[in-house]
Design a protein around this motif. Sequence first.
Motif, PDB file in Angstrom:
ATOM      1  N   CYS A  91      -8.130 -40.515  -3.276  1.00 35.84           N
ATOM      2  CA  CYS A  91      -7.034 -40.069  -4.143  1.00 35.84           C
ATOM      3  C   CYS A  91      -7.607 -39.390  -5.384  1.00 35.84           C
ATOM      4  O   CYS A  91      -8.101 -40.080  -6.289  1.00 35.84           O
ATOM      5  CB  CYS A  91      -6.148 -41.244  -4.549  1.00 35.84           C
ATOM      6  N   PRO A  92      -7.579 -38.061  -5.450  1.00 34.54           N
ATOM      7  CA  PRO A  92      -8.153 -37.363  -6.603  1.00 34.54           C
ATOM      8  C   PRO A  92      -7.401 -37.670  -7.900  1.00 34.54           C
ATOM      9  O   PRO A  92      -6.256 -38.140  -7.865  1.00 34.54           O
ATOM     10  CB  PRO A  92      -7.996 -35.881  -6.231  1.00 34.54           C
ATOM     11  N   ASP A  93      -8.042 -37.379  -9.016  1.00 30.89           N
ATOM     12  CA  ASP A  93      -7.401 -37.504 -10.315  1.00 30.89           C
ATOM     13  C   ASP A  93      -6.135 -36.653 -10.317  1.00 30.89           C
ATOM     14  O   ASP A  93      -6.207 -35.439 -10.103  1.00 30.89           O
ATOM     15  CB  ASP A  93      -8.370 -37.019 -11.397  1.00 30.89           C
ATOM     16  N   PRO A  94      -4.962 -37.252 -10.551  1.00 32.36           N
ATOM     17  CA  PRO A  94      -3.709 -36.484 -10.480  1.00 32.36           C
ATOM     18  C   PRO A  94      -3.628 -35.351 -11.496  1.00 32.36           C
ATOM     19  O   PRO A  94      -2.848 -34.410 -11.317  1.00 32.36           O
ATOM     20  CB  PRO A  94      -2.625 -37.541 -10.744  1.00 32.36           C
ATOM     21  N   GLU A  95      -4.445 -35.426 -12.565  1.00 35.38           N
ATOM     22  CA  GLU A  95      -4.443 -34.375 -13.581  1.00 35.38           C
ATOM     23  C   GLU A  95      -5.318 -33.184 -13.208  1.00 35.38           C
ATOM     24  O   GLU A  95      -5.247 -32.128 -13.829  1.00 35.38           O
ATOM     25  CB  GLU A  95      -4.921 -34.953 -14.927  1.00 35.38           C
ATOM     26  N   SER A  96      -6.163 -33.359 -12.198  1.00 31.45           N
ATOM     27  CA  SER A  96      -7.066 -32.280 -11.776  1.00 31.45           C
ATOM     28  C   SER A  96      -6.347 -31.304 -10.860  1.00 31.45           C
ATOM     29  O   SER A  96      -5.270 -31.596 -10.325  1.00 31.45           O
ATOM     30  CB  SER A  96      -8.283 -32.862 -11.055  1.00 31.45           C
ATOM     31  N   ALA A  97      -6.959 -30.130 -10.670  1.00 36.51           N
ATOM     32  CA  ALA A  97      -6.377 -29.130  -9.758  1.00 36.51           C
ATOM     33  C   ALA A  97      -6.324 -29.683  -8.336  1.00 36.51           C
ATOM     34  O   ALA A  97      -5.341 -29.473  -7.611  1.00 36.51           O
ATOM     35  CB  ALA A  97      -7.218 -27.854  -9.794  1.00 36.51           C
ATOM     36  N   GLU A  98      -7.364 -30.421  -7.961  1.00 35.53           N
ATOM     37  CA  GLU A  98      -7.400 -31.039  -6.634  1.00 35.53           C
ATOM     38  C   GLU A  98      -6.295 -32.074  -6.494  1.00 35.53           C
ATOM     39  O   GLU A  98      -5.619 -32.160  -5.463  1.00 35.53           O
ATOM     40  CB  GLU A  98      -8.760 -31.695  -6.413  1.00 35.53           C
ATOM     41  N   GLY A  99      -6.074 -32.850  -7.567  1.00 37.60           N
ATOM     42  CA  GLY A  99      -5.036 -33.871  -7.551  1.00 37.60           C
ATOM     43  C   GLY A  99      -3.640 -33.281  -7.462  1.00 37.60           C
ATOM     44  O   GLY A  99      -2.766 -33.825  -6.778  1.00 37.60           O
ATOM     45  N   GLU A 100      -3.417 -32.159  -8.145  1.00 36.25           N
ATOM     46  CA  GLU A 100      -2.110 -31.490  -8.094  1.00 36.25           C
ATOM     47  C   GLU A 100      -1.829 -30.961  -6.698  1.00 36.25           C
ATOM     48  O   GLU A 100      -0.709 -31.063  -6.184  1.00 36.25           O
ATOM     49  CB  GLU A 100      -2.061 -30.354  -9.118  1.00 36.25           C
ATOM     50  N   LEU A 101      -2.867 -30.394  -6.074  1.00 36.13           N
ATOM     51  CA  LEU A 101      -2.721 -29.922  -4.696  1.00 36.13           C
ATOM     52  C   LEU A 101      -2.415 -31.085  -3.763  1.00 36.13           C
ATOM     53  O   LEU A 101      -1.546 -31.003  -2.886  1.00 36.13           O
ATOM     54  CB  LEU A 101      -4.007 -29.235  -4.239  1.00 36.13           C
ATOM     55  N   CYS A 102      -3.129 -32.178  -3.969  1.00 29.55           N
ATOM     56  CA  CYS A 102      -2.950 -33.365  -3.136  1.00 29.55           C
ATOM     57  C   CYS A 102      -1.517 -33.882  -3.236  1.00 29.55           C
ATOM     58  O   CYS A 102      -0.896 -34.228  -2.221  1.00 29.55           O
ATOM     59  CB  CYS A 102      -3.936 -34.443  -3.579  1.00 29.55           C
ATOM     60  N   SER A 103      -0.973 -33.906  -4.449  1.00 27.25           N
ATOM     61  CA  SER A 103       0.404 -34.368  -4.659  1.00 27.25           C
ATOM     62  C   SER A 103       1.398 -33.453  -3.954  1.00 27.25           C
ATOM     63  O   SER A 103       2.383 -33.921  -3.368  1.00 27.25           O
ATOM     64  CB  SER A 103       0.713 -34.411  -6.158  1.00 27.25           C
ATOM     65  N   MET A 104       1.144 -32.153  -3.991  1.00 29.22           N
ATOM     66  CA  MET A 104       2.033 -31.198  -3.326  1.00 29.22           C
ATOM     67  C   MET A 104       2.061 -31.442  -1.813  1.00 29.22           C
ATOM     68  O   MET A 104       3.138 -31.500  -1.197  1.00 29.22           O
ATOM     69  CB  MET A 104       1.581 -29.765  -3.603  1.00 29.22           C
ATOM     70  N   TYR A 105       0.880 -31.619  -1.218  1.00 29.49           N
ATOM     71  CA  TYR A 105       0.812 -31.852   0.227  1.00 29.49           C
ATOM     72  C   TYR A 105       1.444 -33.187   0.603  1.00 29.49           C
ATOM     73  O   TYR A 105       2.063 -33.317   1.659  1.00 29.49           O
ATOM     74  CB  TYR A 105      -0.633 -31.790   0.708  1.00 29.49           C
ATOM     75  N   LYS A 106       1.276 -34.187  -0.273  1.00 30.32           N
ATOM     76  CA  LYS A 106       1.889 -35.492  -0.004  1.00 30.32           C
ATOM     77  C   LYS A 106       3.410 -35.387  -0.052  1.00 30.32           C
ATOM     78  O   LYS A 106       4.121 -35.987   0.773  1.00 30.32           O
ATOM     79  CB  LYS A 106       1.396 -36.517  -1.034  1.00 30.32           C
ATOM     80  N   GLU A 107       3.949 -34.613  -0.988  1.00 27.29           N
ATOM     81  CA  GLU A 107       5.399 -34.412  -1.061  1.00 27.29           C
ATOM     82  C   GLU A 107       5.906 -33.708   0.198  1.00 27.29           C
ATOM     83  O   GLU A 107       6.975 -34.030   0.715  1.00 27.29           O
ATOM     84  CB  GLU A 107       5.748 -33.588  -2.299  1.00 27.29           C
ATOM     85  N   MET A 108       5.137 -32.755   0.701  1.00 30.27           N
ATOM     86  CA  MET A 108       5.509 -32.090   1.948  1.00 30.27           C
ATOM     87  C   MET A 108       5.514 -33.093   3.098  1.00 30.27           C
ATOM     88  O   MET A 108       6.397 -33.075   3.958  1.00 30.27           O
ATOM     89  CB  MET A 108       4.539 -30.941   2.243  1.00 30.27           C
ATOM     90  N   ALA A 109       4.522 -33.981   3.110  1.00 27.38           N
ATOM     91  CA  ALA A 109       4.430 -34.982   4.176  1.00 27.38           C
ATOM     92  C   ALA A 109       5.604 -35.953   4.139  1.00 27.38           C
ATOM     93  O   ALA A 109       6.008 -36.492   5.171  1.00 27.38           O
ATOM     94  CB  ALA A 109       3.114 -35.748   4.060  1.00 27.38           C
ATOM     95  N   ASP A 110       6.163 -36.165   2.959  1.00 25.62           N
ATOM     96  CA  ASP A 110       7.268 -37.118   2.815  1.00 25.62           C
ATOM     97  C   ASP A 110       8.536 -36.658   3.530  1.00 25.62           C
ATOM     98  O   ASP A 110       9.452 -37.463   3.753  1.00 25.62           O
ATOM     99  CB  ASP A 110       7.577 -37.353   1.331  1.00 25.62           C
ATOM    100  N   TYR A 111       8.610 -35.383   3.898  1.00 25.88           N
ATOM    101  CA  TYR A 111       9.769 -34.892   4.646  1.00 25.88           C
ATOM    102  C   TYR A 111       9.723 -35.338   6.113  1.00 25.88           C
ATOM    103  O   TYR A 111      10.714 -35.231   6.832  1.00 25.88           O
ATOM    104  CB  TYR A 111       9.838 -33.362   4.593  1.00 25.88           C
ATOM    105  N   PHE A 112       8.558 -35.812   6.530  1.00 25.43           N
ATOM    106  CA  PHE A 112       8.409 -36.225   7.926  1.00 25.43           C
ATOM    107  C   PHE A 112       9.126 -37.554   8.147  1.00 25.43           C
ATOM    108  O   PHE A 112       8.973 -38.493   7.369  1.00 25.43           O
ATOM    109  CB  PHE A 112       6.926 -36.366   8.273  1.00 25.43           C
ATOM    110  N   ASP A 113       9.895 -37.634   9.229  1.00 22.94           N
ATOM    111  CA  ASP A 113      10.665 -38.843   9.556  1.00 22.94           C
ATOM    112  C   ASP A 113      10.173 -39.392  10.890  1.00 22.94           C
ATOM    113  O   ASP A 113      10.523 -38.880  11.954  1.00 22.94           O
ATOM    114  CB  ASP A 113      12.158 -38.498   9.625  1.00 22.94           C
TER     115      ASP A 113
END
Length: 319
Positions: free
Chosen positions: A86-108
């Motif tokens: 889990c990257p630092d959420p404040e880093s560019a890597e962490g922001e990207l990671c959060s975006m992909y995780k939000e996309m994954a949350d649409y999966f049912d």
Amino acid sequence: MGDLVLYYYDLSMYSQIVRTGFAEKNLSYKKKSVDLVDMENLEPAFVKLNPKCKVPVLVHGENITTESLEILKYLDETFPESKRMCPDPESAEGELCSMYKEMADYFDILKLIIHVPWYPDVSETTDTSVERKKAMAQALWKIHREEIPKRCDKYAEEHEDLKDAYMEKKALSEKLPEEPDCEELKEFLVHFDDVMVKLEIELERVEGQYKEKQEQEEEEAKEAEEGEEEGKESKKEPEKKDPPKWLCGENYTVADLYWSVILYRLDEAGLAGRFWADGKRPQIAAYYERTKCREGFKKALPAWSTLFFQALKYRCTIL
């Protein structure tokens, strides 16, 4: 603090994500299987660990952590010497990671387990075992609608301190209709197709940025060569690097944990052709092939033979 103990179910998607995380971090842990079909997640001892009656659950000494993402964060914080997922959420890597995780949350996952085999013509699945899975889906639906409420009533009467948790679980089961809603499946497929379009675009963007950077470095190296001929100090030739393999760059992160398992589940459900195979989305196809080669991914694959034996147990037709 004692051993790490993971309560999981082999066919649970979120259990698979956490187990892949354990393998990637090379951490040892004890496994405690919780059979969801046998409703072991309703047993009082487990409900005391997680009143939501869900797996996975991580127990480490007196610490109890539920929800897959929280478990992975806990492992990062508690074992900083292991690979960080889990990257630092404040880093560019962490922001990207959060975006992909939000996309994954649409999966049912429920739509995949129940609705897809129930309505194979709508889902356009190519799964050759769809009839067997439909029988299992029908058995699971019956368990959720009929057996879980009965079990919840029984345990609620016997364990007053857990009554609220059982009544909440019972209420969720009683909301289920007699059959899964076909329109919900159609809506999910359309919506998730939009998510996959975005994923393909993001993977293309990452590759495009890499190529642009490589071309820029090669151009700078060429100019440096020309400068050397004119007596100017030359620059080092740029080091050739492979394109980023993973969603957030060179590091395999929690975003990859979720998406590798989601793509695997879609593939197992016979939906690869609908979403990425046969040249439809080449970036996703290539990414999925890379994830399948990782040892961590291989170690956490579920034993689908479990499904076969459970189907026999509930007298479903095996074709």
